[in-house]
Write a protein that holds these residues in place. Structure first.
Motif, PDB file in Angstrom:
ATOM      1  N   LYS A   1      -2.012  -6.902   1.378  1.00 46.15           N
ATOM      2  CA  LYS A   1      -0.771  -6.698   2.138  1.00 46.15           C
ATOM      3  C   LYS A   1       0.388  -6.431   1.198  1.00 46.15           C
ATOM      4  O   LYS A   1       1.287  -5.631   1.509  1.00 46.15           O
ATOM      5  CB  LYS A   1      -0.485  -7.929   3.011  1.00 46.15           C
ATOM      6  N   ALA A   2       0.364  -7.088   0.007  1.00 46.99           N
ATOM      7  CA  ALA A   2       1.425  -6.844  -0.970  1.00 46.99           C
ATOM      8  C   ALA A   2       1.379  -5.407  -1.461  1.00 46.99           C
ATOM      9  O   ALA A   2       2.413  -4.741  -1.594  1.00 46.99           O
ATOM     10  CB  ALA A   2       1.285  -7.823  -2.127  1.00 46.99           C
ATOM     11  N   CYS A   3       0.172  -4.913  -1.759  1.00 48.18           N
ATOM     12  CA  CYS A   3       0.039  -3.522  -2.196  1.00 48.18           C
ATOM     13  C   CYS A   3       0.500  -2.559  -1.098  1.00 48.18           C
ATOM     14  O   CYS A   3       1.219  -1.578  -1.366  1.00 48.18           O
ATOM     15  CB  CYS A   3      -1.417  -3.225  -2.570  1.00 48.18           C
ATOM     16  N   GLU A   4       0.115  -2.850   0.119  1.00 48.39           N
ATOM     17  CA  GLU A   4       0.485  -1.989   1.237  1.00 48.39           C
ATOM     18  C   GLU A   4       1.992  -1.995   1.466  1.00 48.39           C
ATOM     19  O   GLU A   4       2.612  -0.958   1.710  1.00 48.39           O
ATOM     20  CB  GLU A   4      -0.244  -2.464   2.491  1.00 48.39           C
ATOM     21  N   MET A   5       2.600  -3.179   1.361  1.00 45.26           N
ATOM     22  CA  MET A   5       4.025  -3.296   1.644  1.00 45.26           C
ATOM     23  C   MET A   5       4.861  -2.557   0.602  1.00 45.26           C
ATOM     24  O   MET A   5       5.855  -1.905   0.929  1.00 45.26           O
ATOM     25  CB  MET A   5       4.432  -4.780   1.679  1.00 45.26           C
ATOM     26  N   LEU A   6       4.456  -2.639  -0.690  1.00 42.49           N
ATOM     27  CA  LEU A   6       5.253  -2.041  -1.757  1.00 42.49           C
ATOM     28  C   LEU A   6       4.806  -0.640  -2.128  1.00 42.49           C
ATOM     29  O   LEU A   6       5.475   0.037  -2.924  1.00 42.49           O
ATOM     30  CB  LEU A   6       5.196  -2.941  -2.998  1.00 42.49           C
ATOM     31  N   GLY A   7       3.676  -0.186  -1.594  1.00 39.95           N
ATOM     32  CA  GLY A   7       3.235   1.174  -1.854  1.00 39.95           C
ATOM     33  C   GLY A   7       2.529   1.366  -3.188  1.00 39.95           C
ATOM     34  O   GLY A   7       2.509   2.491  -3.712  1.00 39.95           O
ATOM     35  N   TYR A   8       1.942   0.301  -3.744  1.00 37.53           N
ATOM     36  CA  TYR A   8       1.192   0.382  -5.001  1.00 37.53           C
ATOM     37  C   TYR A   8      -0.298   0.269  -4.708  1.00 37.53           C
ATOM     38  O   TYR A   8      -0.703  -0.286  -3.687  1.00 37.53           O
ATOM     39  CB  TYR A   8       1.579  -0.773  -5.924  1.00 37.53           C
ATOM     40  N   ASN A   9      -1.102   0.752  -5.693  1.00 38.98           N
ATOM     41  CA  ASN A   9      -2.495   0.337  -5.667  1.00 38.98           C
ATOM     42  C   ASN A   9      -2.597  -0.974  -6.424  1.00 38.98           C
ATOM     43  O   ASN A   9      -1.666  -1.411  -7.089  1.00 38.98           O
ATOM     44  CB  ASN A   9      -3.413   1.398  -6.262  1.00 38.98           C
ATOM     45  N   TYR A  10      -3.737  -1.610  -6.300  1.00 31.98           N
ATOM     46  CA  TYR A  10      -3.859  -2.959  -6.858  1.00 31.98           C
ATOM     47  C   TYR A  10      -3.654  -2.979  -8.371  1.00 31.98           C
ATOM     48  O   TYR A  10      -2.919  -3.827  -8.913  1.00 31.98           O
ATOM     49  CB  TYR A  10      -5.220  -3.549  -6.493  1.00 31.98           C
ATOM     50  N   GLN A  11      -4.285  -2.082  -9.098  1.00 32.61           N
ATOM     51  CA  GLN A  11      -4.217  -2.098 -10.562  1.00 32.61           C
ATOM     52  C   GLN A  11      -2.794  -1.884 -11.060  1.00 32.61           C
ATOM     53  O   GLN A  11      -2.352  -2.490 -12.036  1.00 32.61           O
ATOM     54  CB  GLN A  11      -5.161  -1.033 -11.131  1.00 32.61           C
TER      55      GLN A  11
END
Length: 496
Positions: free
Chosen positions: A49-59
């Motif tokens: 959800k953090a990646c989705e919210m900020l628009g990053y991929n996990y790495q």
């Protein structure tokens, strides 16, 4: 905010390097972004959800520090204070702004609390994206502002009450009228504030009925505010929550004082017009009466005297045959003139009207039978006649006369009945025929005979009803109030 007890059930025994520290299936289903942050602000864990919210991929996101996301933590003093407050047992909750991958700054709500794992102290951040909430809040505030702008500039009286009948809002129109400030008005109870008079209790019943039934209610109230008397049309509307329960009552009062004044003025003007028409009609009848008397008495007397004189001349003449012939001719002409005078006088106003209603109706019945060739039955009360004014007698006579005229012209009836009845407080006249009848809705708007009948009756505060159906004849029923109460048994007088 998620508690450390929940996470303790899902912590992996593996070293917390990257995603292995917490299982995905436990936290990726959470609708909030979750970060585990070390003291040096490095991220130890993030969920999807953090990646989705900020628009990053996990790495890309796991390599950032929390201060890259939370810009205020780049200040060492602020970062130290945040760490200290987060380690308290109750943690810390605050609103902030996080930077997305594209540089956009979004509003968030952060819950930070201490998290210890394998001897290292971390901070667990549960972050909620409040953009939608903020937008809803802004829309709500905008709608509230629009509502206030509308009601505060409205000429209507607007107030809102809760289920305990406490005032939640009153617009300036209400405050000005009752002479109260907004602070003082907010919270006052309707039961403690309204005057215990008829308008006050009526308002209380309106609001209470709306609260109890959940349906709108409305009524008119006549209230007085200081020296000012007002007529208010009050409408109470229930307001519901998402569960469908009534939570507030909106009361809207519209000042219709001027409207009622105009209606009264129109009513008074209409009454004056009726009085004028009645007076004019009465004067017309009086004039007819006077002309008919003069024609009948004066001119008729003169013609009678002239006829008598001619008779005397005829008897005294030296040439009886010739003079007698001329005298007979002149006497025949005078007789014809006298009859014309009598007919004109009768058409203006029959002498029978001066004798009362019943003789006038009997004469009218006889004239109708003689001229129309249709049988007519007159049923009148026996006994002492009812004392009626000349205006009432004339009105009844003219209405029955108009009815009989319509029957002879249009009804093609073979039987007609005129029924006169008296009650304690009313005179009732019925005129019935067995003619062809008509459709009531097909009556022309310019049928002044019927309009004249209704207007005559209205002048005397009476009522008239006309019922008819094709093939079933027509009935006119006239009801006039009587000041002198009387009751008589009926008798039948037939002609035809």
């Amino acid at each position: 905010m998620l508690s450390s007890e929940i996470f303790s059930l899902n912590v992996s025994k593996e070293p917390y390097n990257g995603r292995a520290i917490l299982p995905d299936f436990a936290l990726d289903r959470v609708n909030d972004a979750i970060y585990l942050v070390r003291q040096d602000a490095q991220l130890a864990y993030i969920n999807n959800k953090a990646c989705e919210m900020l628009g990053y991929n996990y790495q890309a996101l796991i390599r950032l520090s929390y201060s890259d996301i939370e810009g205020e933590l780049q200040d060492p003093d602020v970062a130290a204070l945040w760490w200290k407050l987060s380690l308290r047992p109750e943690g810390i909750r605050f609103t902030s702004q996080h930077r997305m991958h594209n540089g956009e700054i979004i509003p968030v709500e952060v819950n930070s609390s201490a998290w210890e794992h394998e001897g290292e102290m971390l901070v667990l951040c549960v972050v909620r994206d409040v953009r939608e909430l903020k937008q809803r809040t802004e829309r709500y505030l905008q709608q509230e502002q629009q509502f206030r702008s509308l009601v505060e500039n409205s000429p209507d009286l607007i107030a809102r009450f809760d289920t305990d009948l406490r005032c939640l809002y009153a617009n300036p129109r209400v405050l000005d009228l009752i002479g109260c400030s907004e602070e003082k008005a907010r919270g006052w109870r309707l039961t403690d504030s309204i005057p215990f008079d008829e308008p006050g209790m009526q308002l209380f019943r309106l609001v209470s009925n709306t609260l109890a039934s959940g349906e709108k209610s409305e009524s008119e109230l006549e209230a007085r505010f200081g020296e000012r008397a007002m007529v208010l049309h009050v409408r109470c509307v229930p307001e519901y929550d998402l569960k469908g329960e009534v939570v507030t009552i909106l009361a809207v009062g519209r000042d219709i004082t001027r409207l009622r004044e105009v209606e009264n003025e129109v009513r008074a003007a209409h009454h004056q017009l009726r009085l004028l028409a009645s007076n004019q009609q009465e004067r017309t009848e009086q004039e007819r009466k006077h002309i008919a008397r003069e024609i009948h008495d004066e001119l008729g007397q003169h013609l009678t005297s002239l006829r008598a004189g001619l008779s005397v001349i005829g008897m005294q003449s030296k040439n009886p045959a010739r003079v007698s012939s001329q005298v007979d001719y002149l006497m025949t002409l005078i007789d014809s003139t006298i009859q014309v005078v009598r007919d004109v006088s009768t058409r203006l106003r029959p002498n029978m009207l001066n004798m009362g209603l019943m003789p006038a109706l009997e004469w009218l019945r006889d004239e109708f039978v003689k001229n129309g060739g249709c049988s007519c039955m007159l049923i009148v009360p026996e006994g002492k006649p009812v004392a009626l004014s000349d205006q009432v007698v004339t009105t009844v006579f003219r209405i029955v006369q108009e009815s009989l005229t319509n029957i002879s012209r249009h009804a093609r009836a073979s039987k007609v009945s005129i029924i006169v009845q008296t009650t304690r407080d009313a005179l009732v006249i019925q005129v019935r025929d067995n003619g062809r009848g008509f459709q009531m809705h097909s009556v022309r708007h310019d049928a002044f005979g019927l309009l004249g009948i209704k207007e005559r009756v209205d002048m005397l505060n009476g009522q008239v009803t006309i019922t008819s159906r094709p093939g079933e004849g027509t009935q006119l029923e006239l009801t006039l109030p009587l000041k002198n109460q009387a009751y008589f048994p009926s008798a039948t007088r037939d002609a035809g």
